[in-house]
Design a protein around this motif. Structure first.
Motif, PDB file in Angstrom:
ATOM      1  N   SER A 183       0.827  -1.214   0.000  1.00 11.48           N
ATOM      2  CA  SER A 183       0.000   0.000   0.000  1.00 11.48           C
ATOM      3  C   SER A 183       0.856   1.257   0.000  1.00 11.48           C
ATOM      4  CB  SER A 183      -0.925  -0.003   1.225  1.00 11.48           C
ATOM      5  OG  SER A 183      -1.807  -1.095   1.181  1.00 11.48           O
ATOM      6  N   TYR A 184       1.934   1.235   0.775  1.00 11.53           N
ATOM      7  CA  TYR A 184       2.835   2.390   0.789  1.00 11.53           C
ATOM      8  C   TYR A 184       3.515   2.569  -0.569  1.00 11.53           C
ATOM      9  CZ  TYR A 184       2.656   3.736   5.709  1.00 11.53           C
ATOM     10  OH  TYR A 184       2.256   4.218   6.929  1.00 11.53           O
ATOM     11  N   SER A 185       3.872   1.461  -1.208  1.00  6.64           N
ATOM     12  CA  SER A 185       4.538   1.559  -2.510  1.00  6.64           C
ATOM     13  C   SER A 185       3.604   2.147  -3.563  1.00  6.64           C
ATOM     14  CB  SER A 185       5.029   0.178  -2.954  1.00  6.64           C
ATOM     15  OG  SER A 185       3.948  -0.706  -3.190  1.00  6.64           O
ATOM     16  N   GLU A 186       2.308   1.852  -3.462  1.00  4.26           N
ATOM     17  CA  GLU A 186       1.346   2.447  -4.392  1.00  4.26           C
ATOM     18  C   GLU A 186       1.249   3.954  -4.183  1.00  4.26           C
ATOM     19  OE1 GLU A 186      -2.134   0.220  -3.501  1.00  4.26           O
ATOM     20  OE2 GLU A 186      -1.686  -1.357  -4.950  1.00  4.26           O
ATOM     21  N   LEU A 187       1.339   4.376  -2.930  1.00  2.00           N
ATOM     22  CA  LEU A 187       1.331   5.813  -2.639  1.00  2.00           C
ATOM     23  C   LEU A 187       2.603   6.480  -3.160  1.00  2.00           C
ATOM     24  CD1 LEU A 187      -0.215   8.108  -1.255  1.00  2.00           C
ATOM     25  CD2 LEU A 187       0.939   7.508   0.878  1.00  2.00           C
ATOM     26  N   VAL A 188       3.723   5.769  -3.059  1.00  2.00           N
ATOM     27  CA  VAL A 188       4.991   6.290  -3.582  1.00  2.00           C
ATOM     28  C   VAL A 188       4.915   6.464  -5.099  1.00  2.00           C
ATOM     29  CG1 VAL A 188       7.430   5.729  -3.940  1.00  2.00           C
ATOM     30  CG2 VAL A 188       6.398   5.412  -1.692  1.00  2.00           C
ATOM     31  N   VAL A 189       4.256   5.524  -5.771  1.00  2.28           N
ATOM     32  CA  VAL A 189       4.086   5.636  -7.227  1.00  2.28           C
ATOM     33  C   VAL A 189       3.334   6.918  -7.570  1.00  2.28           C
ATOM     34  CG1 VAL A 189       2.977   4.612  -9.253  1.00  2.28           C
ATOM     35  CG2 VAL A 189       4.175   3.157  -7.630  1.00  2.28           C
ATOM     36  N   LEU A 190       2.287   7.206  -6.805  1.00  2.00           N
ATOM     37  CA  LEU A 190       1.506   8.422  -7.042  1.00  2.00           C
ATOM     38  C   LEU A 190       2.358   9.672  -6.854  1.00  2.00           C
ATOM     39  CD1 LEU A 190      -1.312   9.654  -7.588  1.00  2.00           C
ATOM     40  CD2 LEU A 190      -1.692   9.615  -5.117  1.00  2.00           C
ATOM     41  N   LEU A 191       3.132   9.709  -5.782  1.00  2.00           N
ATOM     42  CA  LEU A 191       3.983  10.874  -5.517  1.00  2.00           C
ATOM     43  C   LEU A 191       5.091  11.002  -6.561  1.00  2.00           C
ATOM     44  CD1 LEU A 191       4.303  10.550  -1.630  1.00  2.00           C
ATOM     45  CD2 LEU A 191       2.796  12.068  -2.920  1.00  2.00           C
ATOM     46  N   ALA A 192       5.651   9.866  -6.972  1.00  2.00           N
ATOM     47  CA  ALA A 192       6.720   9.901  -7.973  1.00  2.00           C
ATOM     48  C   ALA A 192       6.193  10.387  -9.325  1.00  2.00           C
ATOM     49  CB  ALA A 192       7.341   8.511  -8.114  1.00  2.00           C
ATOM     50  N   LEU A 193       4.999   9.957  -9.686  1.00  2.00           N
ATOM     51  CA  LEU A 193       4.406  10.424 -10.939  1.00  2.00           C
ATOM     52  C   LEU A 193       4.119  11.923 -10.884  1.00  2.00           C
ATOM     53  CD1 LEU A 193       1.920   7.526 -11.787  1.00  2.00           C
ATOM     54  CD2 LEU A 193       3.942   8.185 -13.080  1.00  2.00           C
ATOM     55  N   ALA A 194       3.675  12.392  -9.719  1.00  2.00           N
ATOM     56  CA  ALA A 194       3.433  13.829  -9.564  1.00  2.00           C
ATOM     57  C   ALA A 194       4.738  14.613  -9.707  1.00  2.00           C
ATOM     58  CB  ALA A 194       2.784  14.102  -8.204  1.00  2.00           C
ATOM     59  N   SER A 205       4.171  11.662 -18.490  1.00  2.00           N
ATOM     60  CA  SER A 205       4.013  11.650 -17.031  1.00  2.00           C
ATOM     61  C   SER A 205       2.654  12.192 -16.606  1.00  2.00           C
ATOM     62  CB  SER A 205       5.123  12.470 -16.373  1.00  2.00           C
ATOM     63  OG  SER A 205       6.379  11.896 -16.611  1.00  2.00           O
ATOM     64  N   GLY A 206       2.218  13.272 -17.248  1.00  2.00           N
ATOM     65  CA  GLY A 206       0.929  13.860 -16.894  1.00  2.00           C
ATOM     66  C   GLY A 206      -0.228  12.917 -17.174  1.00  2.00           C
ATOM     67  N   ILE A 207      -0.172  12.239 -18.324  1.00  2.00           N
ATOM     68  CA  ILE A 207      -1.228  11.281 -18.667  1.00  2.00           C
ATOM     69  C   ILE A 207      -1.228  10.114 -17.686  1.00  2.00           C
ATOM     70  CG2 ILE A 207      -2.051   9.699 -20.455  1.00  2.00           C
ATOM     71  CD1 ILE A 207      -0.788  11.573 -22.520  1.00  2.00           C
ATOM     72  N   CYS A 208      -0.024   9.608 -17.396  1.00  2.00           N
ATOM     73  CA  CYS A 208       0.091   8.488 -16.451  1.00  2.00           C
ATOM     74  C   CYS A 208      -0.409   8.890 -15.066  1.00  2.00           C
ATOM     75  CB  CYS A 208       1.541   8.022 -16.367  1.00  2.00           C
ATOM     76  SG  CYS A 208       2.148   7.200 -17.852  1.00  2.00           S
ATOM     77  N   LEU A 209      -0.099  10.114 -14.662  1.00  2.00           N
ATOM     78  CA  LEU A 209      -0.546  10.592 -13.350  1.00  2.00           C
ATOM     79  C   LEU A 209      -2.066  10.653 -13.286  1.00  2.00           C
ATOM     80  CD1 LEU A 209      -0.020  11.835 -10.557  1.00  2.00           C
ATOM     81  CD2 LEU A 209       0.164  14.066 -11.688  1.00  2.00           C
ATOM     82  N   THR A 210      -2.685  11.151 -14.340  1.00  2.00           N
ATOM     83  CA  THR A 210      -4.149  11.262 -14.361  1.00  2.00           C
ATOM     84  C   THR A 210      -4.807   9.889 -14.289  1.00  2.00           C
ATOM     85  OG1 THR A 210      -3.966  13.270 -15.711  1.00  2.00           O
ATOM     86  CG2 THR A 210      -6.104  12.177 -15.645  1.00  2.00           C
ATOM     87  N   ILE A 211      -4.319   8.963 -15.108  1.00  2.00           N
ATOM     88  CA  ILE A 211      -4.904   7.618 -15.125  1.00  2.00           C
ATOM     89  C   ILE A 211      -4.652   6.907 -13.801  1.00  2.00           C
ATOM     90  CG2 ILE A 211      -4.838   5.360 -16.257  1.00  2.00           C
ATOM     91  CD1 ILE A 211      -4.066   6.810 -18.838  1.00  2.00           C
ATOM     92  N   TYR A 212      -3.422   7.027 -13.299  1.00  2.00           N
ATOM     93  CA  TYR A 212      -3.097   6.338 -12.047  1.00  2.00           C
ATOM     94  C   TYR A 212      -3.899   6.915 -10.882  1.00  2.00           C
ATOM     95  CZ  TYR A 212      -0.434   4.134  -8.345  1.00  2.00           C
ATOM     96  OH  TYR A 212      -0.080   3.388  -7.252  1.00  2.00           O
TER      97      TYR A 212
END
Length: 274
Positions: A183-194, A205-212
């Motif tokens: 669960s923490y790693s999924e949150l890290v993915v969100l922050l890294a994409l941002a 990156s922007g498209i991936c961030l929106t979809i993710y």
């Protein structure tokens, strides 16, 4: 005149068991994810440790020298070696798609699920995101890490799962730390994409961030681990919040708690109908 009766011999070959084939494919998918994911992780860490060779310190290491290659040379085998990390990365994700597809098929084969039910399924969410990472975005360890954790959990309990003797409650208790890490790693993915979107590291990156973010919002609504992780993070940051913003902060926490309570009510209703 006596007629000759032809007796057909029985086919001694064993018929293929589709369920056994599905289990073997499921197992192979998780092995692909963990095996190729581990190899890619080694190459990725090597790449990170030598960041000073391809990033310019004059630009605070934000500028990348795209002409630099760890494996120098123009021969055909140099190109193959440079291309291998891409193969490892995508094969790991393909393994996840295979194993998650088998799980989805076994769960929904006898049902006619609606799109809402499919989107609320964690397996479906992870499968769609894995397909997204295969085709879009940069190769990155943090995107692959949740799938490696999931495969590790399933492989360590593969005997029980294949035999059908696994108890979900006990399995969850044994892997509480790994599930929380996932669960923490999924949150890290969100922050890294941002962060990638802010720094304009990649055109996608922007498209991936929106979809993710859309899929993470679904996980936030339906996954107890995502909700518990969010509350845990907010709890650690509680003492850093200025008194001026405390009402807004408490409002966010109450919102997450309300989501968790709503999920529990949905679960109780489903259990009553079974």
């Amino acid at each position: 005149m006596a007629q000759i009766q032809v007796v057909k011999k029985k086919d001694m070959k064993k018929k293929r068991d589709p369920l056994k084939d599905q289990k073997n494919i499921w197992l192979a998918g998780h092995c692909l994810t963990l095996g190729f994911g581990t190899i890619f992780t080694i190459t990725y860490l090597f790449h990170v440790l030598l960041f000073f060779k391809y990033r310019n310190w004059k630009w605070l290491f934000l500028r990348v020298n795209k002409d630099y290659h760890f494996i120098a040379g123009n021969r055909w085998y140099h190109s193959i070696v440079r291309f291998l990390p891409r193969v490892f990365y995508r094969m790991a994700l393909v393994g996840s798609i295979i194993s998650l597809s088998v799980t989805m098929y076994q769960n929904w084969a006898t049902a006619n699920p609606q799109w809402y039910e499919m989107l609320s399924s964690e397996n479906f969410q992870m499968m769609i995101l894995a397909a997204l990472w295969v085709f879009v975005g940069r190769r990155s360890f943090y995107r692959l890490f949740p799938y490696m954790i999931l495969s590790f959990i399933h492989l360590t309990n593969s005997k029980q799962e294949i035999k059908g003797t696994v108890e979900p409650g006990k399995m969850t208790k044994r892997n509480v730390f790994l599930l929380r890490l996932l669960s923490y790693s999924e949150l890290v993915v969100l922050l890294a994409l941002a962060l990638d979107s802010i720094l304009l590291k990649d055109g996608t990156s922007g498209i991936c961030l929106t979809i993710y973010f859309a899929f993470y919002w679904l996980r936030f609504n339906f996954s107890p681990y995502a909700q518990a992780t969010a509350l845990d993070v907010l709890g650690h940051l509680d003492h850093h919040v200025p008194p001026k913003y405390r009402p807004q902060w408490d409002k966010v926490k109450r919102f997450i708690q309300a989501k968790d309570e709503a999920r529990m009510r949905r679960r109780e209703k489903i259990e009553k109908t079974i």
